[in-house]
Each structure stands twice: as C-alpha cells, then as structure tokens.
Scaffold this active site. Structure first.
Site, PDB file in Angstrom:
ATOM      1  N   ILE A   1       0.796  -1.088  -0.011  1.00  0.00           N
ATOM      2  CA  ILE A   1      -0.017  -0.159   0.041  1.00  0.00           C
ATOM      3  C   ILE A   1       0.802   1.134  -0.005  1.00  0.00           C
ATOM      4  CG2 ILE A   1      -1.710   1.371   1.355  1.00  0.00           C
ATOM      5  CD1 ILE A   1      -3.019  -1.148   2.498  1.00  0.00           C
ATOM      6  N   PRO A   2       1.118   1.869  -0.964  1.00  0.00           N
ATOM      7  CA  PRO A   2       2.144   2.718  -1.282  1.00  0.00           C
ATOM      8  C   PRO A   2       1.938   4.139  -0.713  1.00  0.00           C
ATOM      9  CG  PRO A   2       0.632   2.729  -3.538  1.00  0.00           C
ATOM     10  CD  PRO A   2       0.061   1.711  -2.307  1.00  0.00           C
ATOM     11  N   CYS A   3       1.901   4.241   0.611  1.00  0.00           N
ATOM     12  CA  CYS A   3       1.797   5.356   1.430  1.00  0.00           C
ATOM     13  C   CYS A   3       3.157   6.435   1.079  1.00  0.00           C
ATOM     14  CB  CYS A   3       1.494   5.373   2.794  1.00  0.00           C
ATOM     15  SG  CYS A   3       2.782   4.292   3.624  1.00  0.00           S
ATOM     16  N   HIS A   4       4.103   5.718   0.532  1.00  0.00           N
ATOM     17  CA  HIS A   4       5.261   6.695   0.332  1.00  0.00           C
ATOM     18  C   HIS A   4       5.050   7.476  -0.974  1.00  0.00           C
ATOM     19  CE1 HIS A   4       5.819   2.671  -1.974  1.00  0.00           C
ATOM     20  NE2 HIS A   4       6.114   3.727  -3.067  1.00  0.00           N
ATOM     21  N   ARG A   5       4.148   7.161  -1.781  1.00  0.00           N
ATOM     22  CA  ARG A   5       3.966   8.142  -3.010  1.00  0.00           C
ATOM     23  C   ARG A   5       3.025   9.328  -2.569  1.00  0.00           C
ATOM     24  NH1 ARG A   5       2.364   2.601  -6.488  1.00  0.00           N
ATOM     25  NH2 ARG A   5       4.402   1.751  -6.225  1.00  0.00           N
TER      26      ARG A   5
END
Length: 282
Positions: free
Chosen positions: A246-250
């Site tokens: 789940i790409p919360c880094h994006r």
C-alpha cells in the site's frame, strides 16, 4: 548474503540522505563515495546495481521539479505510452494485482482473536522487512529498524489475541516478489486488513497511484470524494499497516517536497527514487 544486502542498502540510504541534505551544493561522486567510505568506482558500481541508474540520475528523480511535473500530470503520456508498448508498463502492474479485504467487525474489535497469523523476516532492497499473513492474505508488512524482537512486539500490539507461527508461507512469498520485479512469478496479492471503513477507503485509493507516480493528501481526499478530509487522510496514511504494497510513500506535499514517512524519510527517498528509476529510465 542477507547481511551484506542490509549493509549495502544502509550505505545507499546514507548516500541518498547525504545528497538530499547537500543538494544545493551539488556534491560530486567522489564526495558521496567518501561519505559512505567507498572508492568512487565501487560506490558508482554498487549504486548502479541497486538502482539501475547513476547517483546523479537518481537524484533527478528526487527533485522538487520532477515531483511537481508528475503532480501536474505532465508524465501521464509517458505512463500511457509505456503501458501500451509493454515497456516499463509492466512495472506498474503490481498495483493492479493487489486486492484489499477488511477484517470482520469481530476480528477488528477483538484484537485478532482466533486469527492464525504466520510471520517471517525477509530482505528487500530497502532493508529487512517483517511480513505477516492470515489465510486470507497479508495483514501486516513493516520495515525492521530496531531488531526482530521489537518488530514482532509491534505486530503483536496490532493483534494481541492472535495465534502466531514463525513460518514463511506462500502468501508472504508471493507478496515479496514485488521487490524482485519478477512479474512472471507474481500472482494476485490479497490483503486482509484491520482498519476503519474510512481507513480502508484511503488505503484503496493509495493502490490506484501507479509505480513512479505521486499524489498529495488533498489528491487522496478528492479520490475518496471527501475533499475536506485532508487531515483525516494524513492520519489514515500514517496508520497504513502494509509498507510498500500500500504505497503511502507516494503521498507527498503539494509543494513537491517528499515529506516524512512512517519508516523514515531516507527510506521514502530511496523508494521513490528507486521506483522512478524503474519507470523513467526505460
């Protein structure tokens, strides 16, 4: 081999942080290599092997200008063209393979009571990670920075009433294929998550941000049809229990600055640059 991979990542992360903090003075290859106690030749080779691009190219992907261009949609045609021609388009596909399912109210309320959770530790390009799974899918994925015992203790705090088995299962192995970029081995990844209805909506919205892409908190709020909920979105992003998948880094600031990250700003920089290098360097 695993210990060496961890050492290499820490050197790469240290170099990326050095570049980020000293970007205005434009430090050269020799300065960065000296900072991580390597010769310029070995540093260049290690970095190219890890990222697929040179340190200088990598830093371009971390620039505010690059981030703003993506946020404005100027890179959309590149994404579309790559997808249609089958070039780097496949590097986005892992987002499409991920399916999210929330836990039942009982599982959510009772701290995972009667849940059977398998867990294991694995090496990734961004350091050691703890992966945990139920029979329905991945329920937890977190980078390990304070040792295995502390990492497991944090998992236990999420599900205090579950039954744990230290074993690597097929669910975990399949999810970890995303770090190898071997899409031929990648089957559908299922997530089995403990979260409120609002959190689940936010996490589903994050799955729509493609690899190499970026969004903002207001962008996520708009995606879930709640444009005024930026603060609540930020809280939900911060509580994401599944790192990387789940790409919360994006999610970055509207100014183009990359901002903070639950697992450290240096790691966020590394992941964003690494993903961009896989998409834009083709």
């Amino acid at each position: 081999m695993e210990i060496q991979q961890e050492i290499d990542y820490k050197r790469i992360a240290d170099a990326i942080e050095y570049f980020r903090l000293n970007f205005k003075s434009q430090p050269g290859l020799e300065q960065a290599a000296e900072h991580v106690n390597l010769s310029p030749f070995h540093f260049q080779r290690m970095f190219k092997q890890w990222a697929g691009v040179t340190p200088k190219q990598f830093l371009q992907y971390l620039s505010v200008e690059h981030a703003k261009a993506i946020l404005k949609g100027e890179k959309a045609t590149l994404f579309d063209a790559a997808f249609e021609t089958g070039l780097s388009g496949t590097s986005r596909l892992h987002d499409l393979f991920i399916k999210l399912e929330g836990m039942t109210p009982g599982e959510y309320k009772n701290g995972g009571e009667q849940l059977q959770i398998n867990y294991s530790f694995a090496e990734t390009p961004f350091g050691t990670i703890l992966a945990a799974s139920t029979h329905k899918g991945i329920c937890y994925l977190a980078f390990v920075d304070q040792g295995h015992e502390e990492a497991f203790a944090e998992l236990y705090r999420h599900f205090p009433n579950a039954v744990y088995t230290h074993i690597t299962d097929q669910v975990q192995q399949n999810a970890l294929f995303v770090f190898t970029q071997d899409w031929n081995k990648l089957k559908e990844i299922k997530l089995h998550l403990k979260g409120t209805a609002f959190q689940l909506k936010v996490w589903e919205a994050l799955l729509k941000v493609p690899m190499g892409g970026l969004t903002t908190y207001s962008g996520v709020a708009g995606e879930i049809d709640n444009p005024r909920a930026m603060q609540a979105v930020g809280t939900a992003v911060g509580h994401n229990p599944v790192a990387f998948l789940i790409p919360c880094h994006r999610v970055i600031k509207a100014t183009g600055e990359l901002g903070q990250y639950h697992w450290g700003s240096a790691r966020k920089n590394a992941i964003i640059g690494w993903e961009a290098s896989k998409v834009f360097s083709v």
